[in-house]
Design a protein around this motif. Structure first.
Motif, short mmCIF file in Angstrom:
data_model
loop_
_atom_site.label_atom_id
_atom_site.label_comp_id
_atom_site.label_asym_id
_atom_site.label_seq_id
_atom_site.Cartn_x
_atom_site.Cartn_y
_atom_site.Cartn_z
N GLU A 1 121.16 97.89 -38.29
CA GLU A 1 122.04 97.48 -39.39
C GLU A 1 122.22 95.97 -39.35
O GLU A 1 122.34 95.36 -38.29
CB GLU A 1 123.40 98.17 -39.27
CG GLU A 1 123.31 99.69 -39.36
CD GLU A 1 124.66 100.35 -39.11
OE1 GLU A 1 125.20 100.98 -40.03
OE2 GLU A 1 125.16 100.21 -37.96
N ASP B 1 125.23 88.21 -44.76
CA ASP B 1 126.33 87.29 -45.07
C ASP B 1 125.92 85.83 -44.86
O ASP B 1 126.76 84.97 -44.61
CB ASP B 1 127.56 87.63 -44.23
CG ASP B 1 127.25 87.69 -42.75
OD1 ASP B 1 126.07 87.50 -42.38
OD2 ASP B 1 128.18 87.93 -41.95
N ASP C 1 125.14 92.41 -48.92
CA ASP C 1 124.70 93.81 -48.79
C ASP C 1 124.47 94.15 -47.32
O ASP C 1 124.32 93.27 -46.46
CB ASP C 1 123.40 94.04 -49.57
CG ASP C 1 123.63 94.18 -51.06
OD1 ASP C 1 124.80 94.31 -51.46
OD2 ASP C 1 122.63 94.14 -51.81
N GLU C 2 124.42 95.44 -47.06
CA GLU C 2 124.17 95.93 -45.71
C GLU C 2 122.77 96.55 -45.68
O GLU C 2 122.49 97.51 -46.40
CB GLU C 2 125.21 96.98 -45.32
CG GLU C 2 125.09 97.49 -43.90
CD GLU C 2 125.80 96.59 -42.89
OE1 GLU C 2 125.66 96.84 -41.68
OE2 GLU C 2 126.49 95.63 -43.30
N ASP D 1 125.08 89.22 -37.49
CA ASP D 1 125.72 90.54 -37.37
C ASP D 1 124.64 91.61 -37.50
O ASP D 1 124.48 92.26 -38.54
CB ASP D 1 126.79 90.70 -38.47
CG ASP D 1 127.53 92.02 -38.34
OD1 ASP D 1 127.47 92.62 -37.24
OD2 ASP D 1 128.13 92.44 -39.34
N TYR E 1 118.06 94.05 -52.16
CA TYR E 1 119.25 93.56 -51.44
C TYR E 1 119.67 92.21 -51.99
O TYR E 1 118.84 91.41 -52.42
CB TYR E 1 118.97 93.44 -49.95
CG TYR E 1 118.67 94.77 -49.28
CD1 TYR E 1 119.69 95.55 -48.75
CD2 TYR E 1 117.36 95.26 -49.22
CE1 TYR E 1 119.42 96.77 -48.14
CE2 TYR E 1 117.09 96.48 -48.62
CZ TYR E 1 118.12 97.22 -48.09
OH TYR E 1 117.86 98.43 -47.50
N THR F 1 124.28 92.82 -41.75
CA THR F 1 125.08 92.37 -42.89
C THR F 1 124.49 91.06 -43.40
O THR F 1 124.34 90.09 -42.65
CB THR F 1 126.55 92.15 -42.49
OG1 THR F 1 127.07 93.38 -41.97
CG2 THR F 1 127.38 91.71 -43.69
N GLU G 1 120.16 98.83 -43.87
CA GLU G 1 120.07 99.88 -42.87
C GLU G 1 118.61 100.32 -42.77
O GLU G 1 118.03 100.82 -43.73
CB GLU G 1 120.95 101.07 -43.26
CG GLU G 1 122.43 100.75 -43.24
CD GLU G 1 123.28 101.95 -43.59
OE1 GLU G 1 122.70 103.05 -43.81
OE2 GLU G 1 124.51 101.81 -43.66
#
Length: 404
Positions: free
Chosen positions: A364, A368, A323-324, A353, A319, A366, A326
């Motif tokens: 999940e 960021d 990126d996300e 988030d 990652y 994010t 999961e």
């Protein structure tokens, strides 16, 4: 003339008889006790006679003073009362009257100061000369354990300096050299005969800290627990580590073991995973055992099996920023921890988030936030342990993901 001689002879006889009848008989005035002895604790003791105040004093401890027959010497021609062949209770002061031949008296008070036997049986100080300095042992009176750190000094043939309670005795003699690589026991016996045993342990293991990531103490099964302390290296032959609920014990396996010396003391850190089949209990304790004994952590671990979060898989192998993530699994909760740049970032839905579906099978996040990644460029791929949490910040399972 002959008649006159007879008369003179009779007169002389009468005169001599009168002189003999008039000679005075002098009676003795001596009325002293010259020796007074009592059988105290199996020993015939002499009393301290003070003729100025007519006292005879004994100092003893723990003696039975009931029904004692004294051994007494007193002035010739004198008499004494009470009868010295009669037993007396010397728990109270007893008076003896000595009668001189002429009737004069002296009264002696027999005083027996009979204190209670001391019950004190402690080691007050324990010192060893290591090199050129005296090392003071740490005495734990509650456990009767004396511990000291030997560093690199040879302690296989050394004699300690020991201070004990007044009137107590100790065995073995402190002057005898001992091998303190093994546990050495000292028995201290009080004056009254009560014994206590102290165990001297060199380099005693001390569990200083047992906690989860970030200092949390509530866990789910599968969580990682971090241990830190002195002389608790589980790699030493014969060592064991396990969790205990006070009745049952559950072995655990040490991982990431790291040892170092600081000021001649060996410090060790490692971690272990809580077994998945561990029953729920709020007072588990971590235990380290070796040839010097069993050592129990002061802190308690609250461990829950029900609804433990569990990692199954992730959507990527590596990652990067934006990126996300999961994560799939069971009993997932919107809270994880990510170590980065020397810190632990607790990711919660209030500040990040992060989202979990209703079935609690998909988490999940994010990515960021720059602070979740290496601070300097060019550091390449880093493997980080991601830790799952449940409600009330209860620590769950950890797993690894790669970041770059």
């Amino acid at each position: 003339m002959k008649r006159f001689s007879h008369l003179l002879f009779i007169f002389l006889i009468i005169a001599c008889s009168k002189d003999e009848d008039s000679e005075e008989i002098i009676l003795s005035s001596e009325n002293k006790i010259t020796s007074f002895q009592l059988m105290l604790n199996g020993v015939l003791e002499n009393g301290d006679i003070n003729d100025s105040d007519k006292s005879i004093i004994f100092n003893t401890a723990g003696a039975n003073l009931n029904s004692l027959i004294p051994e007494v010497e007193f002035s010739k021609s004198a008499t004494i009362k009470p009868d010295i062949n009669s037993p007396q209770n010397f728990s109270n002061d007893i008076s003896y009257t000595v009668y001189a031949e002429n009737g004069e008296t002296n009264i002696y008070r027999i005083i027996v100061n009979n204190r209670e036997l001391s019950t004190e049986n402690k080691i007050l100080s324990f010192q060893l000369k290591l090199g050129e300095e005296l090392t003071e042992g740490v005495i734990d009176e509650s456990s009767k354990i004396i511990s000291f750190n030997s560093g690199e000094y040879d302690i296989s043939n050394i004699s300690p300096e020991i201070e004990i309670s007044e009137r107590a005795t100790i065995s073995p003699n402190p002057g005898i050299e001992q091998n303190f690589n093994n546990i050495v026991d000292y028995q201290v016996t009080s004056e009254s005969g009560v014994m206590s045993t102290y165990s001297v342990i060199a380099n005693k293991p001390v569990i200083e800290d047992v906690q989860g990531l970030g200092g949390f103490s509530k866990f789910y099964v599968g969580a990682t627990v971090y241990v830190y302390g002195k002389y608790i290296n589980p790699e030493i032959e014969g060592s064991e580590i396990y969790l205990s609920d006070g009745v049952n014990t559950y072995p655990v396996e040490a991982k990431e073991i790291y040892s170092s010396f600081y000021e001649n003391i060996n410090y060790t850190s490692f971690n272990f995973q809580i077994p998945w089949n561990l029953p729920y209990n709020t007072n588990y304790q971590f235990i380290y055992k070796n040839d010097k004994g069993t050592f129990i952590s002061e802190s308690q671990l609250d461990i829950m099996m029900e609804n433990a979060p569990k990692f199954t898989s992730s959507n990527q192998n590596q990652y990067s920023y934006l990126d996300e993530i999961e994560i799939t699994g069971e009993n997932l909760y919107p809270q994880i921890a990510i170590p980065s740049n020397g810190n632990i970032f607790l990711i919660t839905e209030y500040y990040y988030d992060i989202r979990v579906n209703d079935e609690k099978t998909l988490l999940e996040l994010t990515l960021d936030y720059y602070n979740l990644f290496p601070r300097y460029y060019g550091q390449g791929v880093q493997t980080k342990a991601i830790t799952l949490f449940g409600p009330n910040s209860r620590v769950g399972e950890s797993f690894e993901l790669e970041f770059y």
